[in-house]
Design a protein around this motif. Structure first.
Motif, PDB file in Angstrom:
ATOM      1  N   GLY A  23       2.512  10.990  54.179  1.00 24.02           N
ATOM      2  CA  GLY A  23       2.086   9.722  53.601  1.00 24.02           C
ATOM      3  C   GLY A  23       1.699   9.940  52.151  1.00 24.02           C
ATOM      4  O   GLY A  23       0.742  10.675  51.867  1.00 24.02           O
ATOM      5  N   ARG A  24       2.450   9.357  51.243  1.00 26.78           N
ATOM      6  CA  ARG A  24       2.172   9.536  49.821  1.00 26.78           C
ATOM      7  C   ARG A  24       0.830   8.899  49.454  1.00 26.78           C
ATOM      8  O   ARG A  24       0.480   7.828  49.951  1.00 26.78           O
ATOM      9  N   LEU A  25       0.096   9.580  48.567  1.00 30.30           N
ATOM     10  CA  LEU A  25      -1.205   9.102  48.102  1.00 30.30           C
ATOM     11  C   LEU A  25      -1.065   8.737  46.633  1.00 30.30           C
ATOM     12  O   LEU A  25      -1.316   9.573  45.747  1.00 30.30           O
ATOM     13  N   ALA A  47       0.309  14.207  48.886  1.00 34.43           N
ATOM     14  CA  ALA A  47       0.662  13.517  50.132  1.00 34.43           C
ATOM     15  C   ALA A  47      -0.137  14.084  51.288  1.00 34.43           C
ATOM     16  O   ALA A  47      -0.480  15.274  51.310  1.00 34.43           O
ATOM     17  N   ALA A  48      -0.417  13.212  52.248  1.00 33.10           N
ATOM     18  CA  ALA A  48      -0.997  13.656  53.517  1.00 33.10           C
ATOM     19  C   ALA A  48       0.151  14.115  54.410  1.00 33.10           C
ATOM     20  O   ALA A  48       1.194  13.469  54.468  1.00 33.10           O
ATOM     21  N   TRP A 128      -3.696  15.362  57.170  1.00 34.20           N
ATOM     22  CA  TRP A 128      -3.618  13.945  57.537  1.00 34.20           C
ATOM     23  C   TRP A 128      -5.005  13.424  57.918  1.00 34.20           C
ATOM     24  O   TRP A 128      -5.410  12.329  57.513  1.00 34.20           O
ATOM     25  N   ALA A 131      -7.221  13.142  54.755  1.00 34.55           N
ATOM     26  CA  ALA A 131      -6.803  12.010  53.926  1.00 34.55           C
ATOM     27  C   ALA A 131      -7.251  10.686  54.545  1.00 34.55           C
ATOM     28  O   ALA A 131      -7.678   9.769  53.833  1.00 34.55           O
ATOM     29  N   THR A 132      -7.183  10.576  55.868  1.00 37.58           N
ATOM     30  CA  THR A 132      -7.617   9.353  56.541  1.00 37.58           C
ATOM     31  C   THR A 132      -9.110   9.132  56.343  1.00 37.58           C
ATOM     32  O   THR A 132      -9.571   8.011  56.083  1.00 37.58           O
ATOM     33  N   PHE A 136      -7.154   7.107  53.200  1.00 33.15           N
ATOM     34  CA  PHE A 136      -5.732   6.935  53.490  1.00 33.15           C
ATOM     35  C   PHE A 136      -5.581   6.021  54.706  1.00 33.15           C
ATOM     36  O   PHE A 136      -6.270   6.189  55.719  1.00 33.15           O
ATOM     37  N   ASP A 137      -4.661   5.041  54.631  1.00 30.77           N
ATOM     38  CA  ASP A 137      -4.537   4.054  55.704  1.00 30.77           C
ATOM     39  C   ASP A 137      -3.740   4.549  56.912  1.00 30.77           C
ATOM     40  O   ASP A 137      -3.607   3.832  57.916  1.00 30.77           O
ATOM     41  N   HIS A 139      -0.529   5.088  57.211  1.00 26.74           N
ATOM     42  CA  HIS A 139       0.870   4.652  57.284  1.00 26.74           C
ATOM     43  C   HIS A 139       1.784   5.707  56.649  1.00 26.74           C
ATOM     44  O   HIS A 139       1.604   6.058  55.475  1.00 26.74           O
ATOM     45  N   THR A 141       4.909   7.235  54.726  1.00 26.30           N
ATOM     46  CA  THR A 141       5.880   6.727  53.753  1.00 26.30           C
ATOM     47  C   THR A 141       7.249   7.381  53.940  1.00 26.30           C
ATOM     48  O   THR A 141       8.266   6.803  53.582  1.00 26.30           O
TER      49      THR A 141
END
Length: 235
Positions: A23-25, A47-48, A128, A131-132, A136-137, A139, A141
């Motif tokens: 998941g790109r940040l 990214a996560a 991950w 990041a959450t 981080f939502d 989702h 990418t």
């Protein structure tokens, strides 16, 4: 961005052997020190990453270790091969640190060149879970899946609708293996070309040697014919 459950949904498609995601940040940069201006991104994205990413990509770690359920909860990072080179991080596992989002992250791993996913080579990967927790939502990418050879076409046909049923047209499905196939084909073509040029060079060389031999023989025969005449004239 795909739905949160997309990875699990893709994993249930018949023929899919493994699946993972990043998941790109956006807006985050990774810097060697906090003294470097945030505008200096060096083309490195943050990214996560899920802990099973390496297995899906068949990627390997050059030094250190990849993220796992334990380390993925803390401010640690794994650098892609290109990202590590641009940041001047030769090896991981020591006291190497980089600066991301206003805090220091310990570099626990440096990857080898992935081959199948060049975007990973230019990335700084954080856990991950961490990041959450940091906003981080969840989702993904980019979702990576590996399927059997005989099911590649059928899997590709349902991926978009599986990942984003409401808007499948917004999903871009690509096959990195096609690019590798083209590269291998090009390499084979060049190899055949060089072999052909080598064969031509050998042929030209052989013809040249044959000409030299023929000329030498003719000269010897001419000398043999002239020798009696010269001997008579001497007398």
């Amino acid at each position: 961005m795909g739905p949160i459950l997309a990875v699990g949904m893709v994993g249930r498609i018949p023929g899919v052997m493994s699946v993972s995601a990043v998941g790109r940040l956006p807006g985050l940069t990774v810097r060697r020190t906090d003294k470097v201006t945030p505008a200096e991104t060096n083309g490195i994205g943050v990214a996560a990453a899920r802990t099973d990413l390496l297995d899906t990509l068949s990627a390997t770690v050059r030094s250190g270790a990849f993220l796992n359920p334990a380390t993925g909860r803390y401010p640690v990072v794994v650098l892609g091969a290109v990202a590590a080179d641009r940041l001047g991080v030769a090896r991981a596992g020591g006291d190497e640190q980089v600066y991301i989002a206003g805090r220091w992250f310990t570099v626990i791993g440096v990857l080898d060149v992935t081959g199948l996913a060049p975007e990973i080579d230019r990335s700084a990967l954080v856990g991950w879970t961490y990041a959450t927790q940091a906003g981080f939502d969840g989702h993904p990418t980019t979702i990576y899946e590996r399927s059997t050879d005989e099911s590649v076409t059928s899997v590709a046909g349902v991926l978009a609708a599986t990942v984003y049923p409401e808007h499948p047209s917004e999903v871009d499905v690509s096959r990195p293996s096609d690019a590798l196939t083209i590269q291998l084909a090009a390499a084979s073509a060049f190899n055949f070309l060089f072999l052909g040029l080598g064969a031509v060079a050998l042929l030209v060389g052989a013809v040249g040697i044959a000409n030299i031999v023929i000329i030498s023989v003719l000269a010897a025969r001419r000398a043999a014919r002239l020798a009696p005449t010269e001997a008579l004239s001497t007398v």
